[in-house]
Design a protein around this motif. Structure first.
Motif, PDB file in Angstrom:
ATOM      1  N   SER A   1      16.758   0.504   8.020  1.00 44.67           N
ATOM      2  CA  SER A   1      16.858   1.097   6.693  1.00 44.67           C
ATOM      3  C   SER A   1      15.507   0.961   5.979  1.00 44.67           C
ATOM      4  CB  SER A   1      17.972   0.434   5.888  1.00 44.67           C
ATOM      5  OG  SER A   1      18.163   1.110   4.658  1.00 44.67           O
ATOM      6  N   TYR A   2      15.437   1.499   4.794  1.00 47.78           N
ATOM      7  CA  TYR A   2      14.180   1.458   4.039  1.00 47.78           C
ATOM      8  C   TYR A   2      14.481   1.594   2.563  1.00 47.78           C
ATOM      9  CZ  TYR A   2      14.722   6.464   3.347  1.00 47.78           C
ATOM     10  OH  TYR A   2      15.226   7.690   2.979  1.00 47.78           O
ATOM     11  N   GLU A   3      13.477   1.262   1.760  1.00 52.58           N
ATOM     12  CA  GLU A   3      13.510   1.606   0.335  1.00 52.58           C
ATOM     13  C   GLU A   3      12.079   1.918  -0.066  1.00 52.58           C
ATOM     14  OE1 GLU A   3      14.538  -1.638  -2.295  1.00 52.58           O
ATOM     15  OE2 GLU A   3      12.518  -2.402  -2.017  1.00 52.58           O
ATOM     16  N   SER A   4      11.923   2.635  -1.156  1.00 53.26           N
ATOM     17  CA  SER A   4      10.588   3.095  -1.514  1.00 53.26           C
ATOM     18  C   SER A   4      10.440   3.183  -3.028  1.00 53.26           C
ATOM     19  CB  SER A   4      10.375   4.473  -0.890  1.00 53.26           C
ATOM     20  OG  SER A   4       9.266   5.111  -1.460  1.00 53.26           O
ATOM     21  N   ASP A   5       9.202   2.938  -3.494  1.00 53.91           N
ATOM     22  CA  ASP A   5       8.931   3.137  -4.918  1.00 53.91           C
ATOM     23  C   ASP A   5       8.597   4.602  -5.210  1.00 53.91           C
ATOM     24  OD1 ASP A   5       9.234   0.443  -5.098  1.00 53.91           O
ATOM     25  OD2 ASP A   5       7.097  -0.015  -5.281  1.00 53.91           O
TER      26      ASP A   5
ATOM     27  N   TYR B   1       0.826  -1.218   0.000  1.00 52.36           N
ATOM     28  CA  TYR B   1       0.000   0.000   0.000  1.00 52.36           C
ATOM     29  C   TYR B   1       0.856   1.262   0.000  1.00 52.36           C
ATOM     30  CZ  TYR B   1      -3.226  -3.708   0.814  1.00 52.36           C
ATOM     31  OH  TYR B   1      -3.918  -4.882   0.677  1.00 52.36           O
ATOM     32  N   SER B   2       1.815   1.331   0.914  1.00 50.47           N
ATOM     33  CA  SER B   2       2.679   2.527   0.946  1.00 50.47           C
ATOM     34  C   SER B   2       3.852   2.389  -0.027  1.00 50.47           C
ATOM     35  CB  SER B   2       3.246   2.729   2.350  1.00 50.47           C
ATOM     36  OG  SER B   2       4.198   1.719   2.659  1.00 50.47           O
ATOM     37  N   ARG B   3       4.174   1.158  -0.375  1.00 54.88           N
ATOM     38  CA  ARG B   3       5.362   0.866  -1.176  1.00 54.88           C
ATOM     39  C   ARG B   3       6.616   1.493  -0.566  1.00 54.88           C
ATOM     40  NH1 ARG B   3       3.790   0.299  -7.304  1.00 54.88           N
ATOM     41  NH2 ARG B   3       3.456   2.533  -7.385  1.00 54.88           N
ATOM     42  N   PHE B   4       6.575   1.568   0.785  1.00 58.29           N
ATOM     43  CA  PHE B   4       7.683   2.079   1.592  1.00 58.29           C
ATOM     44  C   PHE B   4       8.091   0.911   2.498  1.00 58.29           C
ATOM     45  CE2 PHE B   4       9.587   4.414   5.130  1.00 58.29           C
ATOM     46  CZ  PHE B   4      10.226   5.472   4.510  1.00 58.29           C
ATOM     47  N   ARG B   5       9.202   0.299   2.149  1.00 59.99           N
ATOM     48  CA  ARG B   5       9.588  -0.950   2.816  1.00 59.99           C
ATOM     49  C   ARG B   5      10.717  -0.678   3.825  1.00 59.99           C
ATOM     50  NH1 ARG B   5       8.126  -1.782  -2.404  1.00 59.99           N
ATOM     51  NH2 ARG B   5      10.176  -1.075  -3.114  1.00 59.99           N
ATOM     52  N   VAL B   6      10.435  -1.062   5.059  1.00 66.04           N
ATOM     53  CA  VAL B   6      11.368  -0.767   6.157  1.00 66.04           C
ATOM     54  C   VAL B   6      11.922  -2.077   6.716  1.00 66.04           C
ATOM     55  CG1 VAL B   6      11.626   0.423   8.384  1.00 66.04           C
ATOM     56  CG2 VAL B   6       9.926   1.240   6.724  1.00 66.04           C
ATOM     57  N   GLY B   7      13.185  -2.060   7.067  1.00 68.85           N
ATOM     58  CA  GLY B   7      13.813  -3.219   7.707  1.00 68.85           C
ATOM     59  C   GLY B   7      14.458  -2.797   9.020  1.00 68.85           C
ATOM     60  N   ALA B   8      14.388  -3.668  10.008  1.00 69.73           N
ATOM     61  CA  ALA B   8      15.040  -3.430  11.303  1.00 69.73           C
ATOM     62  C   ALA B   8      15.810  -4.694  11.661  1.00 69.73           C
ATOM     63  CB  ALA B   8      13.997  -3.109  12.366  1.00 69.73           C
ATOM     64  N   LEU B   9      17.077  -4.529  11.999  1.00 73.27           N
ATOM     65  CA  LEU B   9      17.943  -5.677  12.276  1.00 73.27           C
ATOM     66  C   LEU B   9      18.620  -5.484  13.628  1.00 73.27           C
ATOM     67  CD1 LEU B   9      19.478  -8.266  11.287  1.00 73.27           C
ATOM     68  CD2 LEU B   9      21.120  -6.718  10.196  1.00 73.27           C
ATOM     69  N   ALA B  10      18.401  -6.463  14.519  1.00 74.53           N
ATOM     70  CA  ALA B  10      18.980  -6.365  15.870  1.00 74.53           C
ATOM     71  C   ALA B  10      20.217  -7.245  15.968  1.00 74.53           C
ATOM     72  CB  ALA B  10      17.955  -6.799  16.907  1.00 74.53           C
TER      73      ALA B  10
END
Ligand code: THU
Length: 162
Positions: free
Chosen positions: A97-101, A41-50
């Motif tokens: 981090s993130y990436e987005s369309d 829906y947002s095409r905003f993809r977020v990643g979190a790495l611990a």
């Protein structure tokens, strides 16, 4: 009356090569992780790495839903995973981090307000600062010593007498 202030110290790196190898690798890894987010829906993809106390790694990504408010941010998905898989371990470092369309991911983004509150709860639980590394797909990288630096005047367990 007393005028007071709060200062936040953070570091800005212009390039990955300025970071120690462990941190640079965390960033490279989380930049890939965000690509697997479920964010149609947002095409905003977020990643979190611990990076955990024992040097194992656990990650989370944002999980959206056609019923928009049900969607979960990557940071809270990550905390649920950490608390389930390694409930007795501290998080040493958290890379996001993130990436987005829609937009260029050339600058770091910081966790939203709701995630800040969740992260502060996790930090309080172990009474140990969680170091943060924030980055886009390229560009500068920001390092903060503690997630609490993002949420001054946080609401905490002791406010409830706990
Ligand atoms: N999002 C996160 O996963 N983390 C944040 O800290 C900010 C926003 C997600 C929620 C939603 O799926 C998408 O990014 C756009 O807001």
């Amino acid at each position: 009356m007393a005028a007071e202030s709060i200062q936040v110290h953070y570091k800005v790196y212009n390039h990955l090569s300025e970071l120690p190898t462990t941190d640079a690798n965390l960033i490279l890894e989380v930049r890939e992780i965000c690509k697997s987010a479920y964010a149609p829906y947002s095409r905003f993809r977020v990643g979190a790495l611990a990076l955990m106390e024992d040097n194992s790694k656990i990650h989370g990504t944002n999980q959206e839903n056609a019923s928009y408010p049900i969607g979960l941010c990557a940071e809270r998905v990550l905390l649920a995973a950490v608390s389930s898989i390694a409930p007795d371990q501290k998080i040493k470092t958290l890379a996001i981090s993130y990436e987005s369309d829609e937009v260029d991911a050339m600058a770091p983004v910081a966790p939203c307000g709701m995630c800040r509150q969740s992260l502060v709860e996790y930090e309080s639980r172990f009474n140990e600062p969680i170091r943060l590394l924030l980055s886009g797909q390229t560009g500068t990288i920001i390092e903060l010593n503690s997630v609490s630096d993002l949420l001054p005047f946080a609401f905490k367990h002791f406010h409830l007498g706990k």
